[in-house]
Scaffold this motif. Structure first.
Motif, short mmCIF file in Angstrom:
data_model
loop_
_atom_site.label_atom_id
_atom_site.label_comp_id
_atom_site.label_asym_id
_atom_site.label_seq_id
_atom_site.Cartn_x
_atom_site.Cartn_y
_atom_site.Cartn_z
N GLY A 178 7.71 -11.26 11.37
CA GLY A 178 7.17 -10.29 12.30
C GLY A 178 7.57 -8.86 12.01
N GLY A 179 8.52 -8.69 11.11
CA GLY A 179 9.00 -7.37 10.77
C GLY A 179 8.15 -6.68 9.72
N SER A 180 8.61 -5.51 9.30
CA SER A 180 7.86 -4.69 8.35
C SER A 180 8.75 -4.22 7.21
CB SER A 180 7.29 -3.45 9.06
OG SER A 180 6.39 -3.81 10.09
N LEU A 181 8.12 -3.97 6.08
CA LEU A 181 8.76 -3.35 4.93
C LEU A 181 7.74 -2.45 4.25
CD1 LEU A 181 10.78 -6.17 3.10
CD2 LEU A 181 11.74 -4.15 4.22
N ARG A 182 8.24 -1.43 3.58
CA ARG A 182 7.38 -0.56 2.80
C ARG A 182 7.87 -0.53 1.36
NH1 ARG A 182 6.61 5.98 2.68
NH2 ARG A 182 4.33 6.04 2.38
N LEU A 183 7.05 -1.02 0.47
CA LEU A 183 7.37 -1.00 -0.94
C LEU A 183 6.83 0.27 -1.59
CD1 LEU A 183 6.53 -4.69 -1.94
CD2 LEU A 183 8.63 -3.77 -0.94
N SER A 184 7.57 0.75 -2.57
CA SER A 184 7.13 1.91 -3.35
C SER A 184 7.16 1.56 -4.83
CB SER A 184 8.06 3.11 -3.11
OG SER A 184 8.06 3.48 -1.76
N CYS A 185 6.31 2.20 -5.57
CA CYS A 185 6.27 2.02 -7.02
C CYS A 185 6.00 3.38 -7.64
CB CYS A 185 5.20 1.01 -7.41
SG CYS A 185 4.95 0.83 -9.18
N THR A 186 6.96 3.86 -8.39
CA THR A 186 6.85 5.18 -9.00
C THR A 186 6.60 5.04 -10.49
OG1 THR A 186 8.31 6.13 -7.34
CG2 THR A 186 7.98 7.39 -9.35
N ALA A 187 5.65 5.81 -10.99
CA ALA A 187 5.28 5.74 -12.39
C ALA A 187 5.80 6.95 -13.15
CB ALA A 187 3.76 5.68 -12.51
N SER A 188 6.15 6.71 -14.39
CA SER A 188 6.56 7.82 -15.25
C SER A 188 5.32 8.41 -15.91
CB SER A 188 7.52 7.32 -16.32
OG SER A 188 6.87 6.37 -17.15
N GLY A 189 5.45 9.59 -16.45
CA GLY A 189 4.34 10.18 -17.19
C GLY A 189 3.44 11.02 -16.31
N ARG A 190 2.49 11.66 -16.94
CA ARG A 190 1.62 12.60 -16.24
C ARG A 190 0.20 12.08 -16.10
NH1 ARG A 190 2.82 17.75 -19.90
NH2 ARG A 190 2.77 16.12 -21.49
N THR A 191 -0.01 10.77 -16.34
CA THR A 191 -1.36 10.23 -16.31
C THR A 191 -1.56 9.22 -15.20
OG1 THR A 191 -0.77 8.51 -17.91
CG2 THR A 191 -1.64 10.59 -18.78
N PHE A 192 -0.71 9.24 -14.19
CA PHE A 192 -0.75 8.23 -13.12
C PHE A 192 -2.13 8.16 -12.48
CE2 PHE A 192 0.77 5.50 -9.89
CZ PHE A 192 0.31 5.96 -8.66
N SER A 193 -2.75 9.29 -12.26
CA SER A 193 -4.03 9.32 -11.55
C SER A 193 -5.18 8.70 -12.36
CB SER A 193 -4.40 10.76 -11.18
OG SER A 193 -4.53 11.55 -12.35
N THR A 194 -4.95 8.40 -13.62
CA THR A 194 -5.99 7.76 -14.43
C THR A 194 -5.95 6.24 -14.35
OG1 THR A 194 -4.65 7.65 -16.45
CG2 THR A 194 -5.89 9.69 -16.06
N TYR A 195 -4.94 5.70 -13.66
CA TYR A 195 -4.78 4.26 -13.56
C TYR A 195 -5.18 3.74 -12.19
CZ TYR A 195 -2.03 4.44 -17.87
OH TYR A 195 -1.62 4.62 -19.16
N TYR A 196 -5.84 2.59 -12.21
CA TYR A 196 -6.00 1.80 -11.00
C TYR A 196 -4.67 1.08 -10.79
CZ TYR A 196 -10.93 2.60 -11.99
OH TYR A 196 -12.13 3.19 -12.25
N MET A 197 -4.27 0.95 -9.55
CA MET A 197 -2.97 0.36 -9.25
C MET A 197 -3.13 -0.89 -8.40
SD MET A 197 -0.91 2.28 -10.88
CE MET A 197 0.62 1.56 -10.27
N GLY A 198 -2.22 -1.83 -8.62
CA GLY A 198 -2.28 -3.06 -7.85
C GLY A 198 -0.89 -3.56 -7.49
N TRP A 199 -0.85 -4.42 -6.50
CA TRP A 199 0.37 -5.14 -6.12
C TRP A 199 0.06 -6.64 -6.25
CZ3 TRP A 199 5.11 -3.17 -5.25
CH2 TRP A 199 5.23 -1.80 -4.94
N PHE A 200 1.01 -7.34 -6.81
CA PHE A 200 0.96 -8.79 -6.94
C PHE A 200 2.27 -9.35 -6.41
CE2 PHE A 200 -2.77 -9.51 -9.71
CZ PHE A 200 -3.05 -8.20 -10.04
N ARG A 201 2.30 -10.65 -6.15
CA ARG A 201 3.54 -11.28 -5.74
C ARG A 201 3.64 -12.68 -6.35
NH1 ARG A 201 2.20 -12.15 0.73
NH2 ARG A 201 0.60 -13.76 0.48
N GLN A 202 4.87 -13.09 -6.52
CA GLN A 202 5.13 -14.41 -7.09
C GLN A 202 6.22 -15.10 -6.31
OE1 GLN A 202 5.89 -14.41 -11.33
NE2 GLN A 202 5.41 -16.58 -11.47
N ALA A 203 5.86 -16.17 -5.64
CA ALA A 203 6.81 -16.98 -4.89
C ALA A 203 7.44 -18.00 -5.83
CB ALA A 203 6.10 -17.67 -3.74
#
Length: 121
Positions: free
Chosen positions: A14-39
């Protein structure tokens, strides 16, 4: 591009979390981004994806209406706000970058190291 995910932890159901993902480099805006998970013992599965501008978003059915993906191109960061977490959400969460928009793991050529999310019942 190199990706660094953070924000995981232990949370009650029932709780919440906020994940962040920071990219290196100056081309971040050219990438599509996704989140995946593995149990444990399971294959890595798609959670959410966001287009380069943030104008298009896709969610897995299991997280729609509870999770929100967003990005800040000025800060080279993509976020995953997770609300109403369930024990089934316990997994290592990975951020990933792709040059093609979609939900398939094979599209994503760049991966972060993963951050552990544990949801207790």
């Amino acid at each position: 591009v190199q990706l660094q995910a953070s924000g995981g932890g232990l949370v009650q159901a029932g709780g919440s979390l906020r994940l962040s993902c920071t990219a290196s480099g100056r081309t971040f805006s050219t990438y599509y981004m996704g989140w995946f998970r593995q149990a444990p013992g399971k294959e890595r599965e798609f959670v959410a994806a966001i287009s380069r501008s943030g104008g298009s978003i896709i969610y897995a059915d299991s997280v729609r209406d509870r999770f929100t993906i967003s990005r800040d191109n000025a800060k080279n960061t993509v976020f995953l706000q997770m609300n109403t977490l369930e024990p089934e959400g316990t997994a290592v969460y990975f951020c990933a970058a792709a040059l093609t928009y979609g939900i398939h793991r094979s599209l994503y050529g760049y991966w972060g190291q993963g951050t552990q999310v544990t949801v207790s019942s």
